[in-house]
Design a protein around this motif. Structure first.
Motif, mmCIF file in Angstrom:
data_model
loop_
_atom_site.group_PDB
_atom_site.id
_atom_site.type_symbol
_atom_site.label_atom_id
_atom_site.label_comp_id
_atom_site.label_asym_id
_atom_site.label_seq_id
_atom_site.Cartn_x
_atom_site.Cartn_y
_atom_site.Cartn_z
ATOM 1 N N ALA A 451 0.791 -1.232 0.000
ATOM 2 C CA ALA A 451 0.000 0.000 0.000
ATOM 3 C C ALA A 451 0.818 1.273 0.000
ATOM 4 C CB ALA A 451 -0.955 0.010 1.198
ATOM 5 N N ALA A 452 2.110 1.191 0.234
ATOM 6 C CA ALA A 452 2.910 2.406 0.304
ATOM 7 C C ALA A 452 2.767 3.190 -0.992
ATOM 8 C CB ALA A 452 4.373 2.049 0.543
ATOM 9 N N GLY A 453 2.261 4.389 -0.851
ATOM 10 C CA GLY A 453 2.096 5.240 -2.025
ATOM 11 C C GLY A 453 0.954 4.834 -2.922
ATOM 12 N N ALA A 454 0.115 3.933 -2.444
ATOM 13 C CA ALA A 454 -0.952 3.444 -3.324
ATOM 14 C C ALA A 454 -2.082 4.432 -3.485
ATOM 15 C CB ALA A 454 -1.504 2.122 -2.795
ATOM 16 N N SER A 455 -2.262 5.301 -2.496
ATOM 17 C CA SER A 455 -3.366 6.241 -2.587
ATOM 18 C C SER A 455 -2.981 7.564 -1.983
ATOM 19 C CB SER A 455 -4.612 5.686 -1.879
ATOM 20 O OG SER A 455 -4.405 5.651 -0.490
ATOM 21 N N ALA A 456 -3.687 8.576 -2.368
ATOM 22 C CA ALA A 456 -3.402 9.912 -1.864
ATOM 23 C C ALA A 456 -3.759 10.033 -0.401
ATOM 24 C CB ALA A 456 -4.172 10.942 -2.702
ATOM 25 N N THR A 457 -4.742 9.284 0.033
ATOM 26 C CA THR A 457 -5.178 9.388 1.417
ATOM 27 C C THR A 457 -4.317 8.568 2.360
ATOM 28 O OG1 THR A 457 -6.691 7.524 1.174
ATOM 29 C CG2 THR A 457 -7.552 9.700 0.613
ATOM 30 N N GLY A 458 -3.670 7.550 1.867
ATOM 31 C CA GLY A 458 -2.840 6.685 2.710
ATOM 32 C C GLY A 458 -3.637 5.720 3.552
ATOM 33 N N THR A 459 -4.956 5.659 3.365
ATOM 34 C CA THR A 459 -5.788 4.766 4.180
ATOM 35 C C THR A 459 -6.303 3.564 3.402
ATOM 36 O OG1 THR A 459 -7.758 6.065 3.652
ATOM 37 C CG2 THR A 459 -6.538 6.690 5.632
ATOM 38 N N ALA A 460 -6.293 3.610 2.104
ATOM 39 C CA ALA A 460 -6.831 2.517 1.294
ATOM 40 C C ALA A 460 -5.817 1.396 1.161
ATOM 41 C CB ALA A 460 -7.227 3.035 -0.086
ATOM 42 N N GLY A 461 -6.327 0.160 1.079
ATOM 43 C CA GLY A 461 -5.455 -0.960 0.775
ATOM 44 C C GLY A 461 -5.013 -0.893 -0.678
ATOM 45 N N SER A 462 -3.960 -1.601 -1.001
ATOM 46 C CA SER A 462 -3.433 -1.552 -2.359
ATOM 47 C C SER A 462 -4.222 -2.450 -3.292
ATOM 48 C CB SER A 462 -1.966 -1.973 -2.376
ATOM 49 O OG SER A 462 -1.862 -3.352 -2.096
ATOM 50 N N PHE A 463 -4.202 -2.110 -4.579
ATOM 51 C CA PHE A 463 -4.870 -2.947 -5.571
ATOM 52 C C PHE A 463 -4.204 -4.311 -5.651
ATOM 53 C CE2 PHE A 463 -5.405 -4.343 -10.039
ATOM 54 C CZ PHE A 463 -6.779 -4.537 -10.003
ATOM 55 N N GLU A 464 -2.868 -4.334 -5.542
ATOM 56 C CA GLU A 464 -2.153 -5.613 -5.553
ATOM 57 C C GLU A 464 -2.587 -6.490 -4.385
ATOM 58 O OE1 GLU A 464 -0.812 -2.698 -5.807
ATOM 59 O OE2 GLU A 464 0.400 -2.602 -7.645
ATOM 60 N N GLY A 465 -2.836 -5.852 -3.240
ATOM 61 C CA GLY A 465 -3.301 -6.597 -2.076
ATOM 62 C C GLY A 465 -4.660 -7.218 -2.303
ATOM 63 N N TYR A 466 -5.586 -6.456 -2.919
ATOM 64 C CA TYR A 466 -6.908 -7.010 -3.219
ATOM 65 C C TYR A 466 -6.810 -8.151 -4.222
ATOM 66 C CZ TYR A 466 -9.157 -3.202 -0.694
ATOM 67 O OH TYR A 466 -9.567 -2.339 0.289
ATOM 68 N N MET A 467 -5.946 -8.001 -5.211
ATOM 69 C CA MET A 467 -5.750 -9.088 -6.165
ATOM 70 C C MET A 467 -5.253 -10.341 -5.446
ATOM 71 S SD MET A 467 -6.522 -8.093 -9.316
ATOM 72 C CE MET A 467 -5.517 -8.954 -10.537
ATOM 73 N N THR A 468 -4.380 -10.145 -4.465
ATOM 74 C CA THR A 468 -3.872 -11.278 -3.678
ATOM 75 C C THR A 468 -5.013 -11.979 -2.945
ATOM 76 O OG1 THR A 468 -1.729 -10.189 -3.358
ATOM 77 C CG2 THR A 468 -2.307 -11.953 -1.824
ATOM 78 N N VAL A 469 -5.921 -11.184 -2.359
ATOM 79 C CA VAL A 469 -7.070 -11.753 -1.648
ATOM 80 C C VAL A 469 -7.892 -12.630 -2.584
ATOM 81 C CG1 VAL A 469 -9.253 -11.208 -0.498
ATOM 82 C CG2 VAL A 469 -7.202 -9.884 0.044
ATOM 83 N N TRP A 470 -8.203 -12.108 -3.768
ATOM 84 C CA TRP A 470 -9.055 -12.851 -4.704
ATOM 85 C C TRP A 470 -8.359 -14.112 -5.203
ATOM 86 C CZ3 TRP A 470 -9.708 -7.553 -7.460
ATOM 87 C CH2 TRP A 470 -10.558 -6.751 -6.708
ATOM 88 N N ILE A 471 -7.071 -14.009 -5.478
ATOM 89 C CA ILE A 471 -6.325 -15.173 -5.962
ATOM 90 C C ILE A 471 -6.285 -16.266 -4.899
ATOM 91 C CG2 ILE A 471 -4.033 -15.995 -6.616
ATOM 92 C CD1 ILE A 471 -3.613 -13.287 -8.013
ATOM 93 N N VAL A 472 -5.988 -15.876 -3.649
ATOM 94 C CA VAL A 472 -5.900 -16.863 -2.570
ATOM 95 C C VAL A 472 -7.262 -17.525 -2.331
ATOM 96 C CG1 VAL A 472 -5.504 -17.162 -0.093
ATOM 97 C CG2 VAL A 472 -3.929 -15.772 -1.444
ATOM 98 N N CYS A 473 -8.337 -16.739 -2.315
ATOM 99 C CA CYS A 473 -9.668 -17.300 -2.073
ATOM 100 C C CYS A 473 -10.075 -18.245 -3.202
ATOM 101 C CB CYS A 473 -10.697 -16.181 -1.930
ATOM 102 S SG CYS A 473 -10.555 -15.248 -0.395
ATOM 103 N N SER A 474 -9.754 -17.883 -4.442
ATOM 104 C CA SER A 474 -10.071 -18.760 -5.559
ATOM 105 C C SER A 474 -9.245 -20.039 -5.495
ATOM 106 C CB SER A 474 -9.802 -18.031 -6.886
ATOM 107 O OG SER A 474 -10.154 -18.837 -7.985
ATOM 108 N N ALA A 475 -7.958 -19.899 -5.151
ATOM 109 C CA ALA A 475 -7.082 -21.070 -5.076
ATOM 110 C C ALA A 475 -7.506 -22.020 -3.966
ATOM 111 C CB ALA A 475 -5.638 -20.624 -4.858
ATOM 112 N N THR A 476 -7.922 -21.485 -2.814
ATOM 113 C CA THR A 476 -8.361 -22.364 -1.728
ATOM 114 C C THR A 476 -9.665 -23.063 -2.085
ATOM 115 O OG1 THR A 476 -9.383 -20.426 -0.644
ATOM 116 C CG2 THR A 476 -7.183 -21.093 0.112
#
Length: 496
Positions: A451-476
């Motif tokens: 998330a470092a530098g991912a958003s102007a607000t500094g509070t949002a999770g990163s897009f790469e992180g969300y992609m990781t969530v979806w990939i892991v859930c699909s794989a499990t």
């Protein structure tokens, strides 16, 4: 003579299933009611919004500890008795929530309220044992025997749970805007009190169960204390790691590593204790049973998505795409509609389990459910830009998740050794909880690491992180589907 379907779908168990459905409706209310008011609770207690995450963590930890113990007691002294006990504890904790003036006291009450997580495993065990007695009496007049009756009942119970969650969320969100927080917090206690009366009046005890079956001197207190301390250490390590991230220069990182290592040692000691005990709280040999270990493994993998992915899905929907370049930018009400549609899909999935099992086989019903979860999360990878895309994905995930919530305890009950039905169904819940807690930590780290530098607000999770969530859930989900191929056919029939 040809076999026919059981009368009224439940072979004479319609009354008890109806009463237990109200119990699960109450469970759903507790799970959905508080979500719209978490910010109000944080402000009332004088803590930040982020601190409410500790409420979920504390309840997950407690549920992982109490379910095996209470399930074991249910098998020994009666599932109805433990239902009444756990409901009384939940009532007291719900009442305490309304009168807790400080965060630490509220946190304790919230954790103790988690005793309700044992309700569904106890209900499945109670229905299955009563179904076996009924099937023995009626023989061929009940198509599919006890496992078929249990799957039908489980579908109704899970459907009631999800309807309760939807109702709880809608009512809680409406009341918090018009009533004081203390009055709003009192309402769940009233519902739980009514639930206790329903159990006392309408549910009969498991045939053959008696307090005389329990001897304190023979109860596995040593094992209970060991696994409790081990789970506290493991979960504590996960939460420390979530707070510190993967930073080897941080003292908190090494504290987290030490806690998890201590927890692993505790689990090893627990296994040794259980293998040596004449009547262990958890029969570790069940994990080596070819009929049961794939079911338990599937429950753990399922916990990754059904528990661990809840927060990331909600925060992704609330993320403003005009600021981050991703997310939906939905309002709270629009986000609640996504959750509501997902829960409705879970209800449908749970109710479809008996039909799909009859048209195919129980194995294929579970396998299809796993594949739906994998497909739904997999579709997030290319399709996540619009509100309708996310809803469509969540409908698919919900259908599979509802079917799994209904099917896994029933499969465990059918495969369990005699006298271990409650323990087996309870273990599916405990393993699912541990899987969800671990995933919550991993997903939190993924969202913050990128998330470092991912958003102007500094509070949002990163897009790469969300992609990781979806990939892991699909794989499990795919891994769980593969495990279903290893479950022997006899696991879906009466245990011998």
């Amino acid at each position: 003579m040809s076999r026919r379907a059981a009368p009224l779908l439940f072979g004479g168990l319609a009354s008890v299933v109806g009463y237990l459905a109200f119990v699960e409706f109450t469970s759903g209310v507790l799970q959905g009611y508080y979500t719209p008011m978490l910010t109000d609770i944080a402000r009332h207690l004088g803590v930040g919004d982020a601190d409410v995450n500790w409420l979920e963590g504390a309840q997950l930890m407690l549920s992982a500890m109490v379910v095996p113990a209470l399930s074991k007691l249910g098998d020994q002294i009666g599932h109805r008795r433990i239902l009444l006990l756990s409901t009384a504890v939940t009532f007291a904790a719900s009442l305490m929530l309304a009168f807790s003036p400080v965060f630490w006291l509220f946190l304790i009450a919230w954790a103790v309220q988690g005793f309700y997580v044992v309700w569904l495993p106890l209900e499945i065990a109670l229905v299955y044992i009563r179904s076996r007695h009924l099937a023995q009496q009626q023989g061929d007049r009940i198509a599919g025997g006890a496992p078929a009756l249990t799957r039908r009942a489980a579908g109704v119970l899970v459907g009631a749970l999800e309807l309760g969650a939807i109702s709880g969320a809608l009512v809680g969100g409406a009341l918090i805007d018009s009533l004081s927080l203390q009055i709003v917090l009192l309402i769940p206690a009233v519902v739980v009190g009514i639930c206790w009366i329903v159990i006392a009046v309408g549910v009969k005890e498991t045939p053959g169960a008696s307090p005389e079956n329990w001897r304190a001197s023979a109860f596995d207190f040593r094992g209970l204390v060991t696994i409790t301390l081990a789970l506290i250490a493991v979960m504590g390590g996960f939460f420390l790691l979530r707070a510190s991230g993967i930073d080897t220069g941080s003292p908190m990182f090494w504290a987290a590593a030490g806690a998890m290592l201590l927890g692993a040692v505790g689990v090893w000691a627990f296994v040794r204790i259980e293998l040596a005990h004449a009547d262990p709280i958890i029969d570790m040999r069940m994990f080596a049973d070819s009929r049961l270990w794939p079911v338990f493994a599937t429950a753990g993998l399922f916990g990754v998505s059904v528990l661990g992915a809840q927060a990331p899905l909600s925060t992704f929907a609330r993320t403003d795409p005009s600021v981050t370049g991703y997310g939906l930018g939905t309002s709270g009400f629009e986000t609640s509609l996504i959750i509501g549609v997902y829960l409705i899909a879970m209800v449908i999935g749970a109710l479809l389990v008996p039909t799909v099992s009859r048209l195919t086989t129980p194995r294929w019903a579970l396998l299809i459910a796993c594949l739906l979860v994998a497909l739904g999360f997999g579709l997030f990878l290319p399709f996540h830009d619009t509100y309708l895309q996310v809803i469509a994905n969540m409908v698919i995930v919900g259908l599979g998740s509802g079917a799994l919530v209904a099917s896994l305890p029933a499969a465990a009950a059918a495969a369990a050794p005699e006298g271990q039905t409650g323990v087996a169904t309870g273990l599916t819940n405990s393993v699912k909880t541990v899987g969800g807690a671990a995933a919550s930590c991993v997903f939190g780290i993924a969202l913050s690491t990128f998330a470092a530098g991912a958003s102007a607000t500094g509070t949002a999770g990163s897009f790469e992180g969300y992609m990781t969530v979806w990939i892991v859930c699909s794989a499990t989900g795919l891994a769980a589907a593969a495990l279903m191929l290893f479950v022997p056919t006899r696991a879906f029939n009466d245990a011998v």
